[in-house]
Design a protein around this motif. Structure first.
Motif, PDB file in Angstrom:
ATOM      1  N   SER A   1       8.656   7.184   9.188  1.00  0.00           N
ATOM      2  CA  SER A   1       7.464   8.664   9.357  1.00  0.00           C
ATOM      3  C   SER A   1       6.290   8.854   9.925  1.00  0.00           C
ATOM      4  O   SER A   1       5.703   9.021  11.699  1.00  0.00           O
ATOM      5  CB  SER A   1       8.411   9.753  10.084  1.00  0.00           C
ATOM      6  OG  SER A   1      10.274   9.845  10.119  1.00  0.00           O
ATOM      7  N   LEU A   2       5.586   8.669   8.783  1.00  0.00           N
ATOM      8  CA  LEU A   2       4.201   9.534   9.557  1.00  0.00           C
ATOM      9  C   LEU A   2       3.258   8.385   9.837  1.00  0.00           C
ATOM     10  O   LEU A   2       1.984   8.029  10.041  1.00  0.00           O
ATOM     11  CB  LEU A   2       3.876   9.863   7.334  1.00  0.00           C
ATOM     12  CG  LEU A   2       2.430  10.446   7.704  1.00  0.00           C
ATOM     13  CD1 LEU A   2       1.905  11.342   8.629  1.00  0.00           C
ATOM     14  CD2 LEU A   2       2.062  10.684   6.231  1.00  0.00           C
ATOM     15  N   VAL A   3       4.295   6.752   8.802  1.00  0.00           N
ATOM     16  CA  VAL A   3       3.419   5.828   9.301  1.00  0.00           C
ATOM     17  C   VAL A   3       3.603   5.205  11.291  1.00  0.00           C
ATOM     18  O   VAL A   3       2.310   5.114  12.093  1.00  0.00           O
ATOM     19  CB  VAL A   3       3.768   4.347   9.052  1.00  0.00           C
ATOM     20  CG1 VAL A   3       3.567   2.813   9.574  1.00  0.00           C
ATOM     21  CG2 VAL A   3       3.202   4.618   7.270  1.00  0.00           C
TER      22      VAL A   3
ATOM     23  N   PRO B   1       5.640   3.311  19.151  1.00  0.00           N
ATOM     24  CA  PRO B   1       6.773   3.981  18.374  1.00  0.00           C
ATOM     25  C   PRO B   1       7.299   3.317  18.098  1.00  0.00           C
ATOM     26  O   PRO B   1       8.625   4.090  16.488  1.00  0.00           O
ATOM     27  CB  PRO B   1       6.992   5.745  19.309  1.00  0.00           C
ATOM     28  CG  PRO B   1       6.584   4.670  20.707  1.00  0.00           C
ATOM     29  CD  PRO B   1       5.396   3.748  20.775  1.00  0.00           C
ATOM     30  N   ALA B   2       7.619   1.839  18.586  1.00  0.00           N
ATOM     31  CA  ALA B   2       8.825   1.067  18.121  1.00  0.00           C
ATOM     32  C   ALA B   2       8.747   1.353  16.083  1.00  0.00           C
ATOM     33  O   ALA B   2       9.661   0.463  15.486  1.00  0.00           O
ATOM     34  CB  ALA B   2       9.091   0.766  18.230  1.00  0.00           C
ATOM     35  N   ILE B   3       8.157   1.411  15.554  1.00  0.00           N
ATOM     36  CA  ILE B   3       7.176   1.191  14.129  1.00  0.00           C
ATOM     37  C   ILE B   3       7.608   2.088  13.004  1.00  0.00           C
ATOM     38  O   ILE B   3       6.781   3.328  13.570  1.00  0.00           O
ATOM     39  CB  ILE B   3       5.646   0.183  14.532  1.00  0.00           C
ATOM     40  CG1 ILE B   3       5.429  -0.976  13.986  1.00  0.00           C
ATOM     41  CG2 ILE B   3       5.600   0.228  13.029  1.00  0.00           C
ATOM     42  CD1 ILE B   3       6.664  -2.414  14.659  1.00  0.00           C
ATOM     43  N   GLY B   4       7.925   2.048  11.921  1.00  0.00           N
ATOM     44  CA  GLY B   4       7.513   3.347  11.167  1.00  0.00           C
ATOM     45  C   GLY B   4       9.796   3.393  10.685  1.00  0.00           C
ATOM     46  O   GLY B   4       9.191   3.414   9.306  1.00  0.00           O
ATOM     47  N   ASP B   5      10.435   3.196  10.913  1.00  0.00           N
ATOM     48  CA  ASP B   5      11.818   3.565  10.489  1.00  0.00           C
ATOM     49  C   ASP B   5      12.195   2.535   9.296  1.00  0.00           C
ATOM     50  O   ASP B   5      11.470   1.632   9.456  1.00  0.00           O
ATOM     51  CB  ASP B   5      12.774   3.507  11.762  1.00  0.00           C
ATOM     52  CG  ASP B   5      12.382   4.583  12.607  1.00  0.00           C
ATOM     53  OD1 ASP B   5      12.019   5.735  12.673  1.00  0.00           O
ATOM     54  OD2 ASP B   5      12.842   4.308  13.771  1.00  0.00           O
ATOM     55  N   GLY B   6      12.161   3.078   8.100  1.00  0.00           N
ATOM     56  CA  GLY B   6      13.171   2.440   6.949  1.00  0.00           C
ATOM     57  C   GLY B   6      11.921   1.992   6.142  1.00  0.00           C
ATOM     58  O   GLY B   6      12.133   1.263   5.548  1.00  0.00           O
ATOM     59  N   ILE B   7      10.598   2.347   6.659  1.00  0.00           N
ATOM     60  CA  ILE B   7       9.857   1.872   5.507  1.00  0.00           C
ATOM     61  C   ILE B   7      10.016   1.920   3.929  1.00  0.00           C
ATOM     62  O   ILE B   7       9.850   1.349   2.986  1.00  0.00           O
ATOM     63  CB  ILE B   7       8.439   2.237   6.520  1.00  0.00           C
ATOM     64  CG1 ILE B   7       8.101   1.234   7.233  1.00  0.00           C
ATOM     65  CG2 ILE B   7       7.666   2.386   4.805  1.00  0.00           C
ATOM     66  CD1 ILE B   7       6.304   0.883   7.922  1.00  0.00           C
ATOM     67  N   GLU B   8       9.939   3.646   3.988  1.00  0.00           N
ATOM     68  CA  GLU B   8      10.347   4.289   3.302  1.00  0.00           C
ATOM     69  C   GLU B   8      11.185   3.700   1.825  1.00  0.00           C
ATOM     70  O   GLU B   8      11.160   3.502   0.991  1.00  0.00           O
ATOM     71  CB  GLU B   8      10.686   5.867   3.481  1.00  0.00           C
ATOM     72  CG  GLU B   8      12.175   6.234   3.675  1.00  0.00           C
ATOM     73  CD  GLU B   8      11.738   5.938   5.342  1.00  0.00           C
ATOM     74  OE1 GLU B   8      10.995   6.010   6.087  1.00  0.00           O
ATOM     75  OE2 GLU B   8      13.113   5.870   6.118  1.00  0.00           O
TER      76      GLU B   8
ATOM     77  N   ILE C   1       0.484  -1.124  -0.165  1.00  0.00           N
ATOM     78  CA  ILE C   1      -0.083  -0.122   0.083  1.00  0.00           C
ATOM     79  C   ILE C   1       0.957   0.899  -0.254  1.00  0.00           C
ATOM     80  O   ILE C   1       0.483   2.729  -0.855  1.00  0.00           O
ATOM     81  CB  ILE C   1      -0.532   0.642   1.003  1.00  0.00           C
ATOM     82  CG1 ILE C   1      -2.012  -0.875   0.889  1.00  0.00           C
ATOM     83  CG2 ILE C   1      -1.733   1.364   1.343  1.00  0.00           C
ATOM     84  CD1 ILE C   1      -2.991  -1.062   2.376  1.00  0.00           C
ATOM     85  N   VAL C   2       1.472   1.300   0.585  1.00  0.00           N
ATOM     86  CA  VAL C   2       2.688   2.583   0.759  1.00  0.00           C
ATOM     87  C   VAL C   2       3.700   2.672  -0.218  1.00  0.00           C
ATOM     88  O   VAL C   2       3.892   3.389  -1.071  1.00  0.00           O
ATOM     89  CB  VAL C   2       3.991   2.122   2.002  1.00  0.00           C
ATOM     90  CG1 VAL C   2       3.920   3.791   2.716  1.00  0.00           C
ATOM     91  CG2 VAL C   2       3.348   1.561   2.804  1.00  0.00           C
ATOM     92  N   ALA C   3       4.002   0.785  -0.777  1.00  0.00           N
ATOM     93  CA  ALA C   3       4.428   1.603  -2.653  1.00  0.00           C
ATOM     94  C   ALA C   3       4.015   1.893  -3.096  1.00  0.00           C
ATOM     95  O   ALA C   3       4.169   2.770  -4.241  1.00  0.00           O
ATOM     96  CB  ALA C   3       5.239  -0.003  -2.784  1.00  0.00           C
ATOM     97  N   LEU C   4       2.354   1.590  -2.669  1.00  0.00           N
ATOM     98  CA  LEU C   4       1.008   2.520  -4.860  1.00  0.00           C
ATOM     99  C   LEU C   4       1.829   4.075  -4.454  1.00  0.00           C
ATOM    100  O   LEU C   4       1.863   4.213  -5.229  1.00  0.00           O
ATOM    101  CB  LEU C   4      -0.193   1.719  -4.298  1.00  0.00           C
ATOM    102  CG  LEU C   4      -0.398   0.133  -4.447  1.00  0.00           C
ATOM    103  CD1 LEU C   4      -1.911   0.039  -4.446  1.00  0.00           C
ATOM    104  CD2 LEU C   4      -0.387   0.190  -5.835  1.00  0.00           C
TER     105      LEU C   4
END
Lengths: 324, 503, 382, 325
Positions: free
Chosen positions: A84-86, A249-256, A64-67
Motif C-alpha cells: 500500500s505504501l508503494v 494506483p493499480a500498482i502495489g497490491d500484494g508486493i508485501e 529492494i522491498v525484500a531487503l
C-alpha cells in the motif's frame, strides 16, 4: 589437569554449524541454478543479455522491498503495509513531480519523507502502544489503501523526462536500477556485519528482553528499522514511477506478500534473530526467474499458477525453521 | 557522603494489585560480597530488577555512588557500573560470544561502525582473564549452559562493573564449575568490586558472603554480617520457623524392579546408557551440566527418539512408548527442569493445569465432567497445600512456589509408577524444598520409584537410595550411598574414574 | 518490372478496399451517441478515442515477412472472460496456420498490473514481431508500451487503453459511450424522472472509471434524475448483493432504476431483489454472460446489456498481421459490427442470446466452434 | 497504618480490575457503543430486515472466523481461506451441476478437499516448521493455481437452486445465521468443556509444556488447521448459495477480515488467550460498520480508513490493558 577441556570438550562443531546455517541458502541457489539450466537448455532467448538484464532489474524491484522487509523480520517483526505504501508513494511522487524536471528533487524528498513518517508511525504504535507488528501494519495496509484511493483512483501526475530515462539507463551491461539494488544489497550486508545498528537488529530479534537489559536502545532501533523498511517501499514507489512515467494506483497490491515470501525462502526466520542477505537475494531470484521462465517457456497458461504455488511451497518446506 | 556504593531506601513495588516489595532498604559497601536470601516470592528478583532499571519502584529512593537516581534506563544503569547476571541467562543465542560480551556497548568507529578488531581483542582478553578458551565467533546457542554463564561473567567484567549482581548463578552449575565461579568472585572482590549474590544454597552463602540480607514476603527481615549467623538461624529467618532436618529420612526397602533401560542412545548425546529402577526407591543421577542427565530424562520419557537400546516397564502396565503421551499412559512421568517454561500454562486456570494430563479419565465422550474435575483439583490442593483463590484462577497469578506445586500436582495426578524429577528443587526456597523432599518420601512410601536428577550434591547424597554419575552421555559409575562424599561424585563426573583425587 | 508493378497495384487496391471498409464500419458500428462540446472537452478519453477513430497509422516501418512470432500479454486465466479470450487467441492462431503465426508468446498477468509490467519486459526480451496487450493498468503499462515501440515492436492494445499515445492501434469500444448509453437507457425507461442507484466496478480500473464518467455525464444532463447512492461493487456478485441488500432496506420502493457496471454485479443486484421479494426495476447494465441472461430470462428483468466480447482478440490478431504486412491501420478499431452479435441488446432480444448448453460463466459472443468449447470443458451436458 | 495499607492496595487492585474488565468485556462495550452511535446515525439498522441482512452477511465472515480463532489460539494463522472458498464454489458447481440431489455429495467432496488443504497447512507448519504465515500463503497460491488448472479459467456447471435457501429469512433468522450460531455454540462447548478444547488452549499457551504433558501437539495443531479449512468450506457453500453463481472474487479478503475479527474480539496473536464469544462480537463490529458505511453513503476509501482505525483502536485497548499483567 586441564579443567577447561574437561568442561568444554573440543570445538569441532563448526563444520556442522556452517552447514546448518548456510544449508538452506545453498538449497535455494541450487534451485535457482536448476531453473537457469532449464532456461538455457529449453529457450535460446533466456540466456541473452537482454533477458538477463530484465531478470536483474525485476529482481531489483522486489529485492529492494525484500531487503527492508528482511531487516524488520530480523527483529521478529513484519511489515504488511509496504504494498500500500508503494501505491501511495507512486501517487505522491507523480503528483509532486508533475512532469517537471525542476520538481524532481522535491518529489523524491517528499516521497522519501512520506516513508519516514509512515515508518515512524509504525514504530510508535509498536513501541509505545505495544501492538503486535502484524496488527499495526495490517491496519496500516488498509488505511494506506484508503488514502491511496482518496488521493486518486485513476492515473495521475507525471514523471519528468530524466526520471523516465533513469529506468533504461545502464552502467556497462547492467541496468542502473540493478546496480542500485546491488549497492543496497552490499550496504545491507555491511550494515548487518559491521555496524552497531546491525548487531542490535540481531539482538532484538534474538531476545528483546536480553537486548533491553544489555542497554540496547530497543525502541530507537525499532523506530529505525521500520523507517528503513518504509523507506525501501517509498524508494520502490519512485522506481515504479520511473518505470511507468505516470502515477497509477493499480500498482502495489500484494508486493508485501511476495517480499515476505522471498525473505523466508532465503532462510530468514520469521521468529527473528536470523537473517541472510545472500539468502534473500536467492529468494528474490527464485521468484523472479520462475516468473520469467513461465513466460520464456510458454508454459501452458492454465498450470502457471499451479507451478508457482508448487515452487513456493517446495521452497519454504525444504528446510525446517528453528524455534517454535 | 557515605562509604556506601549503593543505598536503596524504602523501596515498594506492586504488580497487578499484588505486592511484591514493601519498604525494603538495602545498601552495600565496595569490595564485599552481599548475599540476598529468601524464599521464592520474597522479592529478591524484583529488588534487583528495580536496581537494574527494568522495573520502576512505586515508592522509595535509590542512591548510587552518593547520587540519587530516578527512572534510569537499563543502558544508563550499565553505564554507571552496575552489571546484572540474571537467572535466565541474558544472552542472545543467535549472536556470537564476542558480540554478546559487548552487546549494547560495542567498540565502534565513527558512524556506528563496529571496531571488530577491538571487539575480538578485548573479549579474548576477558576470557583469558577468566581462564577459559572459547571460539569468540561461535554463536552462544552452541555453548553449554556453564559456558554461557562464563560468557555472562565476561560480559559483566567488560562493563568495568563496580557492582555485579548475580541472580542464582549456582542454580545451573555443579562441582568444579562452582569452584571456578567462586574463584572468579574472590578475584573480583579483591579488585574492589562489590558482589550481590542471590542464592538458595545456604552452603554457598556461608562460603562467600560477608553480609546476608534476608527478605520474606516482600519485606526486609534482617541484614547481618555472616559471622553473626549460623545455618539454623538463617533458615529460621528465611522460613519464619526453625528447621531441624532438611532431608527427611524414612526407613524404606527397595521394592521390585519397575523400569529397565538397556543400552539406550539418542542423537543428542546419550551413548549406551543402562539403568534399573526399583519400586519405592530414589535413584539419584549426578553429573556436570551437559553430561547428558537431562537428555537421559527426556529419552526415558520418550520426548527424544531413541537411536538404539530399549526401555521397558516391568509391571502389569508394561508397554512400549514412543512419545510422552504413551509414556504417561504406561505410568512414567517427567517433571521437567525448567518448570515455568516447560511445565506451566501461565495463561490458563489452575483447573486446566492440574487436569491436563488426565483428561481421558475425566471425560465422557470427550466432555470434561466438572464435578469429578473439581474433586481432583480440591484433592490436589489439599495434598500439596496449594494456596490459591479459586480453581479458576489463572496460574500466572499464583506465587512461584504454588506454581511449582501446580506443576507437580499435574504429574502426580497421572498416578505414575515412576517419576523422573529433573532438578526438583532448582530455584526453590528452603521451606518449599523441605516440602518437596517430604513429598518425595511419601511417593516412595506408596511404592512409586523416583529418578532424581540434581546438581546439588548434598541433595543427591541426602535423598538418594542409589547414586549414578554421568559423564559424556554415559554412566561413569555408581557411588555407594553409605558414606558417600561429594568429592567422590565430582571425581567420577569429571574424570570418569573413582580414584582418589591427588592431594 | 512487371512483377513489381503488379504487386504495387494489388497493394493499392488492398489499401483502398480496407480504407473503404473501415469507413463503412465507422458508420454502422458503435453506439449512436450525440456528444456535447462540453462532454468532449471534459473527457480526455473521449478526445483520444474520437480523434483516433479518424487517424490512420503508417505501419510501413513494421513490415516484414511471416511467419510471425506474436506476443500476447493477457489478463490471464483469472476469470472466465479472460480465459475465453486466451482460448480464442490460441484457437485463432491455430486456424491461421503455422505459416502465418509460428509462435504465440504468452504472459498471464493474473489480472495484476504488478505482475504484468515485468511480464511485458520478459515478452519483449524474446524479440517478438508484435505485441498484443490487454493492459491491467492504464498508466502502469504506458512506459512498457513506449519501450516496445522504441524497440520496434508494434503494440496493439486489446480491450483497454493506456495513458500514452505511442502505440499502433487499440481494439475495443468507446467505454464512455457504453456508460452513457446504459445511463440513457435508464433515463428513457424512467421518462426522465426518478431515483437511480449507481453501482460501479473497481475504483481505479480504467474500464470502470470511464464507464462511470459517461454515466455521470448523462445523468447530470437530466435534472429529473435523482442519484440516491453510488458504491463500488468490485465486479463481484457477493459484494454487489451485500450492498444491494442494504440499499433495499434504506431506499426500498423509492428505487426506480439501477445503473450497473457489469453483469456479475447485476446478478448480485437481482439476487438481492429476489430474496427481498420485491419487484425488480429496470437495470442499465448487463452483458452477454450466460448466468446473467438465465437469471434475467427466468425473472423477466428489464435491462440493457452492453457487450465486451472476448472474441475481440481475433480482431487484435488480425490487426497485428495487418501491421506486420505494413498496411495502414486506423488507430481505434471498434469491435461492434466486426464481431457477430456484439451489439448492445435489451431484454426484448435476450432470449436469442441465451445458450442453455453454456456454463454460467461463459461470455458471448463466441466465435470459436462449439467443438472447441467442448474440448476445453466450457460446455455443460444437460 | 493498617487502614492506609488496605486503601492503598485496594486502589491498585481497582486499576487492575478495570484493566481486566477491559480485556474481558472491552469488545462488548465497543459493540454497545457502536450500536448506540448507530441509533443516532443510521436508525434503519434496527429494522428487522436490516438485522436479518446484517446477520446473514456476518455469518459468512463469522463461520470463517470460528476456524481462524481456533488457529490463532494455537498461535497459528490461516491466509488460505480465500482460496478454499473459491475452490468450494467451483467444486459445488462442477459436482452438482445444478442438480439439487447432488448438493450433499458436492459439499462432502468440497469438505474432503478442505481437509486436504488443512492437512497441507498443518503438515507444513508442524512437520516442516514453516511459519504459519508463509505456509498458508504458499497453500493459498497453490490452491488458487490448482483451481485454475482444473477449471481452465471457466468453472463449469451451475449452482443448484436448493442452495438458494440460504437467502431466506424468517424474521431476522436465516439458515446462515442459525448455522453460524449453531457452530459457535458447538465449538464454544468443545473449546471450554472437552478434552480437545483444553488441549487446544494448552498447546497455544505453552507448546513445550503441552508436549511434555503427553498432548500430541502436532496432531492438535494439524486438526485445528483442518477445522479452519472446513469452516472455510462451509462458508464457501453459504457464499455460493448467497451469490448463486461461481465467482473468483468470492471470499476475497475474508482471511484478513477474519483475523481482524478474532483479534478485535480479544484473541491474542501469540495464542492461548481469547475465544469464540469475543470473535462473535468482533465479527458483528466489522459487519455493522460496513453496513453503516453503505447506509450513510460513505466513500469506499473512508471505509478502508475507518476499518483500519477500528482494528488499531481495539488492539491498542487490549495492549494498554494487558501491560504488566
Amino acid at each position: 589437569m586441564n579443567l577447561s577441556s574437561a568442561l568444554f570438550g573440543d570445538m569441532t562443531k563448526s563444520r556442522a554449524l556452517f552447514l546448518r546455517r548456510y544449508g538452506p541458502v545453498f538449497a535455494v541457489y541450487g534451485f535457482v541454478i536448476l531453473l537457469f539450466v532449464i532456461g538455457i537448455t529449453q529457450s535460446e532467448r533466456f540466456f541473452t543479455e537482454r533477458n538477463l538484464a530484465n531478470v536483474v532489474r525485476q529482481a531489483a524491484f522486489l529485492g529492494i522491498v525484500a531487503l527492508g522487509q528482511m531487516l524488520v523480520i530480523l527483529t521478529a517483526g513484519i511489515d504488511l503495509s509496504v504494498g500500500s505504501l508503494v501505491k501511495v508513494s507512486i501517487l505522491v511522487s507523480a503528483i509532486v513531480m508533475n512532469g517537471e524536471s525542476d520538481n524532481m528533487f522535491i518529489a523524491i524528498v517528499a516521497t522519501l519523507a512520506l516513508g519516514v513518517v509512515v515508518g515512524l508511525i509504525h514504530g510508535f504504535l509498536i513501541n509505545e502502544l505495544r501492538i503486535a507488528p502484524f496488527i499495526v501494519t495490517l491496519a496500516s495496509l488498509v488505511i494506506l489503501r484508503g488514502i491511496g484511493l482518496s488521493i486518486s483512483s485513476s492515473p495521475v501526475g507525471k514523471a519528468s523526462r530524466e526520471f523516465i530515462m533513469f529506468y533504461v539507463q545502464k552502467i556497462g551491461p547492467a541496468p542502473i536500477i540493478a546496480v542500485m539494488f546491488g549497492v543496497l544489497l552490499v550496504l545491507t550486508a555491511l550494515l548487518l556485519r559491521y555496524t552497531v545498528f546491525g548487531k542490535y537488529l540481531f539482538a532484538i530479534g534474538g531476545n528483546t528482553e536480553v537486548a533491553h537489559l544489555s542497554g540496547v536502545p530497543v525502541k530507537k532501533v525499532r523506530y529505525g528499522v521500520y523507517v528503513i523498511c518504509s523507506l525501501t517501499a517509498s524508494l520502490t514507489g519512485l522506481l515504479w514511477l520511473s518505470r511507468m512515467g505516470v502515477g497509477d494506483p493499480a500498482i502495489g497490491d500484494g508486493i508485501e506478500l511476495q517480499a515476505i515470501t522471498a525473505v523466508i525462502i532465503g532462510g530468514t526466520s520469521l521468529f527473528g534473530g536470523r537473517a541472510s542477505v545472500l539468502g534473500t537475494l536467492g529468494g528474490v531470484l527464485l521468484l523472479g526467474v520462475t516468473a520469467n521462465l513461465l513466460v520464456m517457456l510458454g508454459v501452458n497458461q492454465f498450470i502457471q499458477g499451479l507451478v508457482q504455488g508448487l515452487v513456493i511451497v517446495a521452497a519454504v518446506a525444504i528446510y525446517k525453521q528453528e524455534g517454535d | 557522603m557515605s562509604d556506601y556504593i549503593l543505598d536503596m531506601r524504602n523501596i515498594s513495588k506492586s504488580f497487578a494489585g499484588v505486592r511484591a516489595l514493601k519498604d525494603v532498604s538495602f545498601r552495600c559497601q565496595p569490595g564485599r560480597v552481599y548475599a540476598v536470601v529468601g524464599e521464592n516470592g520474597a522479592g529478591k528478583s524484583t529488588l534487583m530488577k528495580i536496581l537494574a532499571g527494568a522495573y520502576r519502584a512505586d515508592a522509595g529512593e535509590i542512591f548510587y555512588k552518593g547520587q540519587r537516581r530516578d527512572n534510569v534506563s537499563a543502558g544508563e544503569v550499565i553505564d554507571s557500573g552496575i552489571s546484572i547476571i540474571y537467572q535466565e541467562l541474558a544472552l542472545v543465542k543467535q549472536m556470537s560470544v564476542a558480540e554478546n560480551i559487548f552487546l549494547g556497548r560495542e567498540p565502534r568507529h565513527a558512524f556506528g561502525i563496529l571496531n571488530l578488531q577491538e571487539l575480538y581483542e578485548r573479549s579474548g582478553a576477558l576470557l583469558k582473564r577468566l581462564g577459559i578458551r572459547l571460539d569468540l565467533r561461535l554463536p552462544v546457542s552452541e555453548l553449554t549452559i556453564a559456558q554461557q554463564q562464563l560468557v555472562e561473567i565476561a560480559k559483566a567484567l567488560s562493563q568495568n562493573a563496580d557492582l555485579i549482581v548475580m541472580d542464582e548463578p549456582s542454580a545451573i552449575l555443579a562441582g568444579s564449575e562452582l569452584d571456578q565461579l567462586f574463584e572468579i568472585i574472590s578475584n573480583l572482590v579483591s579488585q574492589g568490586v562489590t558482589i550481590i549474590y542471590i542464592s538458595h544454597r545456604l552452603e554457598e552463602v556461608f562460603r562467600i558472603a560477608d553480609v546476608v540480607t534476608v527478605l520474606k514476603d516482600g519485606e526486609l527481615v534482617d541484614t547481618r554480617p555472616i559471622d553473626q549467623l549460623d545455618r539454623p538461624t538463617l533458615v529460621e529467618l528465611m522460613v519464619g520457623r526453625p528447621m531441624e532436618e532438611i532431608f527427611p529420612r524414612t526407613d524404606h526397602h527397595q521394592g521390585d524392579l519397575v523400569l529397565v533401560a538397556e543400552n539406550i542412545s539418542t542423537d543428542t548425546i546419550l551413548d549406551g546408557v543402562s539403568l534399573e529402577v526399583h519400586a519405592g526407591e530414589i535413584l539419584g543421577i549426578a553429573g556436570m551440566v551437559g553430561s547428558g542427565r537431562t537428555e537421559l530424562a527426556r529419552a526415558l520419557f520418550g520426548a527424544d527418539p531413541l537411536t538404539g537400546g530399549s526401555i521397558k516397564l516391568v509391571d502389569k502396565r508394561s508397554a512400549k512408548w514412543k512419545n510422552p503421551a504413551q509414556a504417561i499412559e504406561s505410568g512414567l512421568v517427567l517433571v521437567p527442569e525448567d518448570r515455568k517454561s516447560h511445565g506451566l500454562f501461565t495463561d490458563l486456570t489452575v483447573r486446566i493445569n492440574v487436569t491436563i494430563t488426565i483428561l481421558s479419565r475425566l471425560t465422557r465422550f470427550g466432555v470434561v465432567q466438572r464435578d469429578e474435575e473439581s474433586e481432583v483439583v480440591d484433592e490436589a490442593k489439599q495434598r500439596l497445600s496449594i494456596v490459591m483463590a479459586s480453581a479458576d484462577q489463572e496460574a500466572q497469578y499464583l506465587s512461584g512456589g504454588n506454581q511449582q506445586k501446580v506443576v507437580l500436582a499435574k504429574w502426580l495426578e497421572t498416578d505414575p509408577d515412576v517419576v523422573i524429577l529433573d532438578e526438583p528443587t532448582r530455584g526453590v526456597d528452603v521451606g518449599a524444598k523441605f516440602e518437596i523432599y517430604k513429598l518425595m518420601r511419601q511417593l516412595n512410601d506408596r511404592g512409586i520409584a523416583i529418578v532424581m536428577i540434581s546438581s546439588e550434591l548434598p541433595e543427591i547424597i541426602g535423598m538418594s537410595d542409589r547414586i549414578l554419575v554421568m559423564r559424556d552421555g554415559k554412566i561413569a559409575g555408581e557411588v555407594p550411598v553409605e558414606g558417600a562424599r561429594e568429592a567422590d561424585i565430582i571425581q567420577l563426573a569429571i574424570l570418569g574414574q573413582s580414584e582418589a583425587l591427588p592431594a | 518490372m512487371n512483377r513489381i508493378l503488379r504487386m504495387t497495384l494489388i497493394l493499392v487496391l488492398l489499401l483502398t478496399a480496407s480504407a473503404l471498409s473501415y469507413g463503412q464500419d465507422d458508420e454502422s458500428g458503435g453506439l449512436d451517441f450525440e456528444f456535447t462540446e462540453e462532454q468532449i472537452e471534459a473527457s480526455p478519453y473521449l478526445q483520444s478515442v474520437l480523434s483516433r477513430l479518424d487517424e490512420v497509422y503508417d505501419t510501413s516501418d513494421f513490415a516484414k515477412d511471416g511467419p510471425y512470432r506474436i506476443a500476447f500479454a493477457a489478463q490471464g486465466t483469472s476469470n472466465a472472460w479472460s480465459a475465453l479470450m486466451d482460448a480464442h487467441a490460441y484457437w485463432y492462431v491455430e486456424e491461421l496456420g503455422e505459416d502465418v503465426v509460428s509462435e504465440l508468446l504468452y504472459g498471464d498477468a493474473q489480472a495484476s498490473a504488478d505482475i504484468q509490467v515485468p511480464q511485458v519486459e520478459d515478452l519483449l526480451a524474446q524479440e517478438p514481431d508484435a505485441l498484443i496487450l490487454v493492459p491491467m493498468g492504464a498508466a502502469a503499462l504506458s512506459a512498457p508500451v513506449e519501450r516496445a515501440m522504441m524497440q520496434g515492436v508494434p503494440v496493439i492494445l486489446c480491450a483497454s487503453a493506456v495513458e500514452t499515445n505511442n502505440f499502433v492501434t487499440e481494439v475495443g469500444t468507446n467505454l464512455w459511450v457504453v456508460g452513457a448509453s446504459l445511463a440513457q437507457y435508464v433515463v428513457d425507461q424512467l421518462g426522465g424522472e426518478g431515483n437511480v442507484l449507481i453501482m460501479t466496478g473497481i475504483p481505479g480500473v480504467t474500464t470502470s472509471d470511464i464507464m462511470e464518467e459517461g454515466a455521470d455525464a448523462v445523468f447530470a444532463a437530466n435534472p429529473g434524475i435523482n442519484i440516491l447512492d453510488k458504491q463500488p461493487g468490485f465486479w463481484s456478485p457477493a459484494d454487489a448483493k451485500g450492498i444491494m441488500e442494504t440499499w433495499l432496506v434504506q431506499h426500498g420502493d423509492d428505487i426506480d432504476a439501477i445503473w450497473s457496471g457489469g453483469a456479475q454485479m447485476s446478478q448480485g443486484i437481482i439476487s438481492a431483489y429476489l430474496d427481498a421479494g420485491m419487484d425488480i426495476p429496470p437495470i442499465g447494465g448487463g452483458e452477454w454472460q450466460n448466468g446473467f441472461l438465465r437469471l434475467a430470462l427466468d425473472h423477466e428483468i428489464q435491462y440493457l446489456a452492453w457487450q465486451y466480447p472476448n472474441a475481440m482478440i481475433t480482431l487484435c490478431i488480425d490487426a497485428a498481421l495487418q501491421v506486420l504486412a505494413g498496411e495502414p491501420i486506423p488507430r481505434f478499431i471498434d469491435f461492434v459490427g466486426k464481431i457477430d452479435n456484439s451489439d448492445p441488446f435489451t431484454d426484448v432480444e435476450g432470449a436469442d442470446y441465451f445458450r442453455p448448453d453454456w456454463s454460467d460463466d461463459v461470455h458471448g459472443p463466441i466465435t470459436m466452434p462449439d467443438e472447441k468449447l467442448a474440448e476445453l470443458g466450457f460446455l455443460v451436458e444437460e | 497504618m493498617s487502614v492506609a495499607k488496605t486503601v492503598e492496595s485496594s486502589s491498585i487492585a481497582d486499576s487492575w480490575r478495570i484493566r481486566k474488565l477491559v480485556v474481558d468485556y472491552g469488545v462488548y462495550m465497543a459493540l454497545a457503543l457502536l450500536l448506540t452511535a448507530a441509533a443516532f446515525l443510521t436508525p434503519k439498522l434496527f429494522q428487522v430486515d436490516t438485522i436479518a441482512i446484517v446477520m446473514r452477511q456476518a455469518s459468512q465472515l463469522g463461520i470463517v472466523a470460528i476456524g481462524q480463532t481456533m488457529i490463532l489460539l494455537v498461535a497459528g494463522l490461516d491466509l488460505s481461506v480465500g482460496g478454499v472458498i473459491v475452490m468450494t464454489s467451483v467444486a459445488v458447481a462442477e459436482v452438482s451441476n445444478g442438480r439439487d440431489e447432488m448438493v450433499l455429495p458436492a459439499i462432502l467432496i468440497a469438505l474432503g478437499l478442505g481437509v486436504i488443504v488443512g492437512l497441507g497447512n498443518g503438515i507444513l507448519v508442524t512437520k516442516r516448521r514453516v511459519p504459519p504465515f508463509v505456509a498458508t500463503l504458499g497453500m493459498l497460491v497453490l490452491v488458487q493455481g490448482a483451481t485454475q488448472a482444473y477449471t481452465r479459467g471457466v468453472p463449469g456447471g451451475f449452482v443448484p437452486e436448493m442452495l438458494g435457501m440460504v437467502n431466506q429469512s424468517w424474521g431476522f433468522l436465516s439458515i446462515p445465521l442459525v448455522l453460524w450460531l449453531g457452530l459457535n455454540a458447538a465449538f464454544i462447548f468443545i473449546l471450554r468443556r472437552t478434552a480437545y478444547g483444553r488441549k487446544v488452549y494448552a498447546v497455544g499457551s505453552n507448546i513445550e509444556a503441552a508436549r511434555l504433558s503427553g498432548i500430541s501437539v502436532d496432531a492438535i495443531r494439524i486438526s485445528v488447521y483442518i477445522f479452519g479449512a472446513c469452516f472455510a468450506v462451509i462458508s464457501g457453500v453459504v457464499l455460493t448459495g448467497y451469490v448463486g453463481y461461481v465467482d473468483r472474487f468470492i471470499g476475497t479478503g475474508l482471511e484478513l477480515d477474519s483475523i481482524a475479527a478474532a483479534v478485535v474480539g480479544g484473541t491474542a496473536f501469540v495464542g492461548g488467550r481469547g475465544g469464540l464469544l469475543g470473535t462473535i462480537a468482533g465479527v458483528l463490529i466489522i459487519q455493522i460498520l460496513s453496513t453503516m458505511a453503505v447506509l450513510m453513503g460513505l466513500d469506499v476509501e473512508v471505509q478502508f480508513i475507518i476499518k483500519g482505525l477500528v482494528i488499531l483502536g481495539a488492539v491498542t485497548l487490549y495492549s494498554v490493558a494487558r501491560v504488566e499483567s
